[in-house]
Write a protein that holds these residues in place. Structure first.
Motif, PDB file in Angstrom:
ATOM      1  N   ARG A 263       0.828  -1.218   0.000  1.00  0.00           N
ATOM      2  CA  ARG A 263       0.000   0.000   0.000  1.00  0.00           C
ATOM      3  C   ARG A 263       0.849   1.250   0.000  1.00  0.00           C
ATOM      4  O   ARG A 263       0.526   2.242  -0.678  1.00  0.00           O
ATOM      5  N   LEU A 264       1.968   1.252   0.737  1.00  0.00           N
ATOM      6  CA  LEU A 264       2.813   2.434   0.830  1.00  0.00           C
ATOM      7  C   LEU A 264       3.642   2.660  -0.431  1.00  0.00           C
ATOM      8  O   LEU A 264       3.965   3.804  -0.779  1.00  0.00           O
ATOM      9  N   GLU A 265       4.000   1.573  -1.160  1.00  0.00           N
ATOM     10  CA  GLU A 265       4.911   1.741  -2.296  1.00  0.00           C
ATOM     11  C   GLU A 265       4.231   2.247  -3.554  1.00  0.00           C
ATOM     12  O   GLU A 265       4.754   3.113  -4.262  1.00  0.00           O
TER      13      GLU A 265
END
Length: 423
Positions: A263-265
């Motif tokens: 999700r963060l990348e």
């Protein structure tokens, strides 16, 4: 118990007869652990043509793993321990013996050069088999060809056998044995003491796959295997459900961390859903962690390639250690997948491969799996040619399917995951 273990046992006990049985059990445990790790690392199938240093490294890693396993057992049951020095000696001797056997193998094969083989069949099949067998044993000499043998003639066959002192005949021609005159000649050769071997059977034993090029269309109908018994299917389902529940429970923290990292990348969903073809041709939705960019197939369906540019940075690590496939445990619980079986393919590729590859539809009579015999034996499938090669392994699995083979595949898959031999 091997002589080396008996010798070490005598030296380590020093007259303490009361501890002999426990120490013997401890050494047997170590030897069994070494044997299991050797098989786990694939050392008994390691081709002679491969690098000796790589073989030695694998052997050392296998022995190290065995020592780690038995050391934990000795911590729990200290009376089993034969002593630190004895364990080190057994481990060192195991590495030395495996290295020595591997070094002597080419010399032992050269001693059998007086054994003459005759391969009968079409030139392209004979040439392919010769190159493959010579490459497998690490030899480099070219096979001899009889220029007069343009056709398979019974009289000429017997003449070559007597003149060249042939000890084994390999039949590499589909349906050749069905011709009466040839079948009679081959039977007569057997009565003369010459071993007659079918090339397809030989190929299975050497490579663990079915040689489709040399396979007669009706051969699979009457061959042994290709039988899924009710007891096997029941036990396989029990193992699948047990493993899936245990995997989801133990890997729950990893699942959360991976989901957060994805999700963060990059933008897009954490889970990747894709339609696949399952057992008996039924379609189902496969779940994986997303390892590619969100619009990876904006230009249409494409085979995943090694070093695929569409794979994200996180995705490379997920695919290397097969972490992206953890959500497929849910597919196993649903009954879409088994842990072991042919990898399910996408419908568009199934239609293409069904038209171009013989016997391709047979793979759908076995429930697909997260891992399989083709996955641990062949690196990657990114073309019709690769799929043809993998089908030969999948048909071998379908022919020899058993819980023993399933467990062997799971063990080799674990080795791939631990050493990062992913995609």
């Amino acid at each position: 118990m091997p002589p080396i273990a008996i010798l070490i046992l005598v030296l380590s006990t020093r007259g303490e007869a009361s501890n002999t049985v426990l120490k013997a059990a401890g050494l047997c445990l170590l030897l069994l652990a070494c044997e299991a790790c050797f098989r786990w690392m694939g050392l008994y199938r390691f081709l002679l043509r491969r690098d000796f240093l790589r073989f030695l490294g694998r052997t050392a890693a296998a022995v190290g793993g065995a020592l780690g396993l038995v050391w934990m057992a000795y911590l729990i049951f200290p009376d089993l321990s034969p002593g630190y020095s004895s364990v080190i000696v057994v481990g060192s001797c195991s590495v030395a013996l495996m290295a020595g056997a591997r070094s002597l193998a080419p010399a032992l094969l050269r001693l059998r050069r007086d054994e003459r083989l005759l391969i009968v069949g079409r030139e392209e099949l004979v040439t392919a088999l010769c190159r493959d067998v010579l490459d497998h044993i690490g030899a480099h000499e070219e096979p001899r060809r009889d220029s007069s043998a343009t056709t398979v003639d019974p009289v000429l066959l017997k003449e070559i056998i007597l003149r060249e002192r042939i000890s084994q005949i390999i039949v590499a021609e589909p349906g050749l044995e069905s011709r009466q005159e040839i079948a009679s000649a081959l039977l007569e050769c057997r009565l003369m003491g010459v071993e007659v071997v079918d090339a397809v059977d030989l190929y299975q034993r050497v490579h663990g796959k079915i040689w489709l090029d040399a396979l007669a269309p009706g051969r699979l109908v009457f061959s042994e295997g290709f039988r899924l018994t009710p007891s096997y299917l029941l036990w396989k389902r029990v193992v699948d459900v047990t493993f899936a529940l245990a995997l989801l429970a133990l890997a729950a923290p990893i699942l959360l961390l991976v989901a957060l990292a994805i999700r963060l990348e990059s933008p897009g969903p954490v889970l990747f859903r894709q339609e696949r073809v399952g057992q008996h041709g039924r379609a189902f939705t496969l779940y994986k962690f997303r390892s590619m960019v969100e619009d990876a197939e904006s230009r249409g369906a494409a085979w995943a390639q090694r070093n695929d540019a569409r794979v994200t940075r996180i995705g490379k690590h997920l695919r290397r250690f097969h972490v992206d496939e953890l959500p497929q445990a849910w597919n196993v619980l649903r009954g879409d997948l088994s842990f072991v079986g042919p990898r399910p393919e996408r419908p568009c590729f199934v239609e293409l491969l069904r038209e171009q590859i013989p016997f391709y539809e047979l793979r759908h009579y076995v429930k697909p799996g997260i891992t399989g015999w083709a996955q641990v034996c062949y690196p990657y499938a990114a073309s019709v040619e690769d799929s043809y090669e993998k089908l030969q392994y999948e048909l071998y699995y379908a022919k020899h399917v058993s819980l023993k083979l399933d467990l062997a595949i799971l063990a080799r898959t674990a080795a791939h995951v631990l050493f990062g031999r992913g995609r």
